[in-house]
Design an enzyme around this catalytic site. Structure first.
Site, PDB file in Angstrom:
ATOM      1  N   SER A  69       0.870  -1.188   0.000  1.00  0.00           N
ATOM      2  CA  SER A  69       0.000   0.000   0.000  1.00  0.00           C
ATOM      3  C   SER A  69       0.897   1.225   0.000  1.00  0.00           C
ATOM      4  CB  SER A  69      -0.905   0.035   1.242  1.00  0.00           C
ATOM      5  OG  SER A  69      -0.153   0.435   2.376  1.00  0.00           O
TER       6      SER A  69
ATOM      7  N   LYS B 185       6.537   4.221   4.821  1.00  0.00           N
ATOM      8  CA  LYS B 185       7.405   3.708   5.900  1.00  0.00           C
ATOM      9  C   LYS B 185       8.707   3.164   5.302  1.00  0.00           C
ATOM     10  CE  LYS B 185       4.465   4.351   9.274  1.00  0.00           C
ATOM     11  NZ  LYS B 185       4.705   5.113  10.490  1.00  0.00           N
TER      12      LYS B 185
ATOM     13  N   VAL C  98      -1.351  -3.373  16.141  1.00  0.00           N
ATOM     14  CA  VAL C  98      -1.524  -3.196  17.582  1.00  0.00           C
ATOM     15  C   VAL C  98      -2.982  -3.461  17.935  1.00  0.00           C
ATOM     16  CG1 VAL C  98      -1.247  -1.624  19.526  1.00  0.00           C
ATOM     17  CG2 VAL C  98       0.291  -1.447  17.559  1.00  0.00           C
TER      18      VAL C  98
END
Ligand SMILES: NC(=O)c1ccc[n+]([C@@H]2O[C@H](COP(=O)([O-])OP(=O)(O)OC[C@H]3O[C@@H](n4cnc5c(N)ncnc54)[C@H](O)[C@@H]3O)[C@@H](O)[C@H]2O)c1
Length: 394
Positions: free
Chosen positions: A199, A205, A231
């Site tokens: 994505s 990132k 998370v």
């Protein structure tokens, strides 16, 4: 009790939490405050604004940042200073915050964090790149310019590597390779493990990683990049102290994770919907374990001149089928498969090296140990008198 958890471990240290109003950043700010650090939050409220624009909301009631900080103080916590500054747009403001607060530790959560958001429209993709890359680069440029020397910890994601069959245990950031020169001589090298994001969000990132590599090498910035899994969980020891401190619980299609979706479906007595075959395997970590990893990483900073330390921050891997079975066993919810609305590989192997946190003494909570408690706590949190709740935890 580990020594890093002693109530005064971070006494005398300033921790700057970028994105400290968010799902991960808020409990992190409170945890470091409870460990005696002086905590400063920088957050421009971008997430609250996006929620308003998209018409989504946390199922738990999130108070304003000022009310949260005041409530923390009122319940015995330390003072938390806040700055409403856009990290991606306001370089001068960021520089001023750094010089005023002179942090020892910076934890960088301040990015657009949803893969579906980054894929839903050209605007979502452009905003993810503009916001995340400029935020990270502004921070690095400001640290180089001010010559401050904090330990920078960034929340990256294990998804930078994609979820196609890796065929090997994903290492902690670096891959040993042997290349052959023109004369046939073998040359051994360690390179950044190749990214293969699925994505635009994950792509940001991956690009962050390269910015970190450059600024660590050229400017000696001390960096730990935490490649985190999904998370799950909501409350932590600190956010549970007062209703005004409660953490976010997102269950919508943009920000809700699969764990939250299953839990809400089970609590409402609806079937758990598995997208596609359910053999997609992902890495997960409970929010309390995330805090443990953050404190461990903060307590063991990297040295100036060291290459970027990349740590895989994951408690366990699980297929979506296995996760659904666990929720179903605890709640009696039916499990159904629906067409996968996402573009993702249908099944994947996913093995992750978690050696560093293990060596630092991290013992993860696993779904089998705490999922039941978490579902029960959430049921009470979301629906205190049991109203509208048609399922209970066995
Ligand atoms: N939640 C997860 O499961 C998960 C998993 C892996 C990695 N992460 C990473 O952890 C970080 C935090 O995630 P989260 O779930 O807490 O997200 P979140 O959206 O709840 O929090 C992010 C916070 O950063 C702030 N922010 C964003 N852009 C900003 C900017 N330009 N200037 C100032 N503040 C800004 C937002 O207002 C928000 O409060 C993200 O970088 C995310 O990629 C999260």
């Amino acid at each position: 009790m580990n020594s890093f958890n002693s109530p005064s471990f971070f006494a005398g240290q300033t921790v700057l939490v970028l994105g400290g109003d968010g799902f991960c950043g808020w409990p992190a700010a409170l945890r470091f405050s409870s460990l005696a650090a002086r905590v400063v939050i920088l957050d421009n409220g971008a997430r609250r604004e996006t929620d308003r624009r998209l018409g989504v909301t946390s199922l738990t009631r999130i108070h304003s940042l000022q009310e949260r900080v005041d409530a923390w103080r009122a319940t015995g916590g330390g003072a938390i200073q806040t700055y409403d500054i856009d990290l991606a747009e306001n370089y001068a403001g960021l520089r001023r915050v750094l010089l005023e607060t002179r942090p020892d530790i910076i934890i960088h959560f301040a990015e657009q964090r949803s893969a579906p958001y980054s894929m839903m429209s050209p605007e979502g993709a452009r905003h993810s790149v503009d916001n995340n890359i400029r935020a990270t680069h502004n921070l690095l440029a400001a640290l180089a310019e001010t010559r401050l020397d904090p330990h920078l910890m960034h929340l990256g994601t294990i998804g930078v590597y994609g979820y196609a069959t890796a065929g090997l245990k994903l290492p902690e950031g670096y891959l040993k390779v042997t290349a052959h020169g023109a004369d046939g001589r073998a040359v051994d090298k360690e390179i950044l493990y190749p990214g293969r994001p699925d994505s635009v969000y994950h792509m940001t990132k991956m690009l962050d990683q390269h910015l970190f590599e450059f600024y660590a090498r050229y400017h000696g910035i001390r960096i730990t990049d935490l490649h985190q899994g999904i998370v799950w969980g909501t409350q932590t020891a600190e956010t549970g102290r007062d209703p005004r401190l409660v953490n976010r619980f997102d269950h919508d299609a943009i920000y809700g994770t699969v764990t939250n979706r299953f839990i809400v479906q089970a609590l409402e007595g609806r079937p758990l919907t598995i997208y596609g075959s359910g053999s997609q395997t992902r890495g997960f970590i409970h929010i309390e374990d995330m805090l443990t990893c953050l404190t461990l990483a903060a307590a063991t900073p990297t040295a100036r001149g060291e290459r970027v330390r990349i740590l895989n921050q994951i408690a366990e891997t699980s297929s979506i089928n296995a996760l659904a079975r666990k929720v179903s066993r605890l709640t009696g919810a039916e499990v159904v498969h629906v067409d996968n609305p996402r573009c993702e590989p249908e099944g994947n192997e996913f093995e992750v090296d978690r050696g560093t946190f293990h060596d630092l003494g991290f013992v993860a909570h696993r779904f089998d140990e705490i999922l039941g408690t978490e579902i029960a706590q959430l049921g009470d949190l979301l629906c205190p008198r049991g109203e509208g709740r048609r399922s209970s935890v066995a």
